[in-house]
Every structure is written in structure tokens, then in C-alpha cells.
Write a protein that holds these residues in place. Structure first.
Motif, PDB file in Angstrom:
ATOM      1  N   UNK A   1       0.832  -1.209   0.000  1.00  0.00           N
ATOM      2  CA  UNK A   1       0.000   0.000   0.000  1.00  0.00           C
ATOM      3  C   UNK A   1       0.860   1.249   0.000  1.00  0.00           C
ATOM      4  N   UNK A   2       0.533   2.175  -0.927  1.00  0.00           N
ATOM      5  CA  UNK A   2       1.175   3.492  -0.984  1.00  0.00           C
ATOM      6  C   UNK A   2       0.051   4.528  -1.116  1.00  0.00           C
ATOM      7  N   UNK A   3      -0.339   5.192  -0.021  1.00  0.00           N
ATOM      8  CA  UNK A   3      -1.526   6.052  -0.041  1.00  0.00           C
ATOM      9  C   UNK A   3      -1.500   7.160  -1.084  1.00  0.00           C
ATOM     10  N   UNK A   4      -0.375   7.850  -1.253  1.00  0.00           N
ATOM     11  CA  UNK A   4      -0.347   8.990  -2.171  1.00  0.00           C
ATOM     12  C   UNK A   4      -0.485   8.571  -3.631  1.00  0.00           C
ATOM     13  N   UNK A   5      -0.255   7.305  -3.930  1.00  0.00           N
ATOM     14  CA  UNK A   5      -0.460   6.788  -5.283  1.00  0.00           C
ATOM     15  C   UNK A   5      -1.829   6.126  -5.444  1.00  0.00           C
ATOM     16  N   UNK A   6      -2.587   6.046  -4.350  1.00  0.00           N
ATOM     17  CA  UNK A   6      -3.894   5.401  -4.406  1.00  0.00           C
ATOM     18  C   UNK A   6      -3.792   3.899  -4.576  1.00  0.00           C
ATOM     19  N   UNK A   7      -2.719   3.301  -4.050  1.00  0.00           N
ATOM     20  CA  UNK A   7      -2.474   1.875  -4.244  1.00  0.00           C
ATOM     21  C   UNK A   7      -2.658   1.093  -2.946  1.00  0.00           C
TER      22      UNK A   7
END
Length: 230
Positions: free
Chosen positions: A164-170
């Protein structure tokens, strides 16, 4: 990345995350309007001593408060479904990376290259340099070219993890024996932080994800150096 006392989301770094932020604001505005209306009705009912006999038994009001919620649900569902299909769309990726979850680190394999892969461990607190973030920095970052479609194949070797990478929406679950895929485009250069988002054991909090988006020329130089070292 997130900062102390932050109330909103992180700044979007991909088109999908921008859409998610717009949808969040859209849904939140509807919630505010509904909450305001309900609060007004409650205050009016408690504070007034008058009674309207036409409201106590009114066919028109029954119709309105049956149809209006249905319309509101449609206004929420349509953009939500649009974004859901956008997130599943994978069109001609320029680069494919396989992310494998382990207890408790990530390993990355650039499948378009013959021998480009590495393990990514969290940097211990005592080894951090000035400017690095505790519990978020890794010894090897996942470097990608910006403004290029990137496909990420996510799996796990031992237990459930989540990339999960929040700023990429992933956010994609890593399941042993199963290969999940997701895609994104980094719309600007930068370093984006994430963490495993599935409880995976004692050191679950210590397997961060760092994605570094760079211009294509810099990515080519980085990949050449990595291949030489391999």
C-alpha cells in the motif's frame, strides 16, 4: 507524506488518487447536507409546540423521502463505480515489477530486465541519516519512471501482506500462492512512502514501502548501474 495533526488525505501523486480525492469530497458534501437537514428537523421538532396535521399523514412526504434517498444513492454510486473500473484498468504498461512480501521485508523484481531485483529492508533507527524518516525509510527504494504506466504484480511467500502506498492510491493484498496485479502512473517526481497494511506477525510495523519516481533518463541510468552491480 502524512504529517502530525493532518486531517485530510496525502497529496495525490497519481491520476487515480486525484479521482479518489474528488469522490471523497463529493460524498462528504452529500453527508454534510443530509446531516444538516436531519439536525434542523430534530431541532424544529424539539423546539416548536405547534403541530401540522398535514405532515402527520401525508402521501406526498412519503413519496419524497422514499425517492430522494434513492436519487442520492445513485449520485454516490455512479462516480464510485467509474473509479472502481478505472482502478482495474491496465493499458499497455511500460514497466512490470513483481513485489513479494516476506516476514518482514519486501523484495522487488523488474521482470522486463534479465537480472534486476533486490530486497528492501527497513533502515534501523540507529542507522538513519538526517532527513530520513523513522520506520519509513528502506535500504533499497523501488525506483520507477514518472508519467509511465507501471504494473505491479503482488504476492507473498509466507503469510498475508498488503502492498500500500496512499499517495499513489495503491493498496493490493499479497496472498501466498496467488498473483494479484495493479497499475498506476506517477504524475510527478518524488518519494512516496507506504507500509504493509495487513497484520502479518510480530514485525508487521517494520516493513515499509518506498517508491521513488524519477524522470525516464534518470531511471535508465539507475537501472544500468543496478545491472552492472548485479
Amino acid at each position: 507524506m502524512a504529517h502530525p495533526t493532518q486531517l485530510g488525505f496525502q497529496d495525490a501523486a497519481s491520476p487515480v488518487m486525484e479521482e479518489l480525492l474528488h469522490f471523497h469530497d463529493h460524498a462528504l458534501m452529500i453527508v454534510f447536507l443530509i446531516s444538516t437537514l436531519v439536525l434542523y428537523v430534530i431541532i424544529a421538532m424539539v423546539s416548536t409546540k405547534l403541530t401540522n396535521k398535514y405532515i402527520l399523514d401525508s402521501q406526498e412526504i412519503e413519496i419524497v423521502w422514499t425517492i430522494l434517498p434513492a436519487i442520492i444513492l445513485v449520485l454516490i454510486a455512479l462516480p464510485s463505480l467509474r473509479i472502481l473500473y478505472l482502478m482495474d484498468e491496465i493499458n499497455d504498461p511500460h514497466l512490470t515489477i513483481k513485489a513479494m512480501g516476506h516476514q518482514w521485508y519486501w523484495s522487488y523484481e523488474y521482470t522486463d530486465y534479465e537480472n534486476l531485483g533486490f530486497d528492501s529492508y527497513m533502515v534501523p533507527t540507529q542507522d538513519l541519516t538526517p532527513g530520513q524518516f523513522r520506520l519509513l525509510e528502506t535500504d533499497h527504494r523501488m525506483v520507477i519512471p514518472m508519467e509511465s504506466p507501471i504494473r505491479v504484480l503482488v504476492s507473498a511467500e509466507d503469510v498475508l501482506h498488503s502492498w500500500a502506498v496512499p499517495s499513489l492510491g495503491m493498496k493490493m493484498d499479497a496472498v501466498p500462492g496467488r498473483l494479484n496485479q495493479t497499475a498506476f502512473i506517477a504524475s510527478r517526481p518524488g518519494v512516496f512512502y507506504g507500509q504493509c497494511s495487513e497484520i502479518c506477525g510480530a514485525n508487521h510495523s517494520f516493513m515499509p514501502i518506498v517508491v521513488e519516481a524519477v524522470p525516464l533518463e534518470h531511471f535508465e541510468n539507475w537501472s544500468s548501474l543496478m545491472l552492472e552491480d548485479a
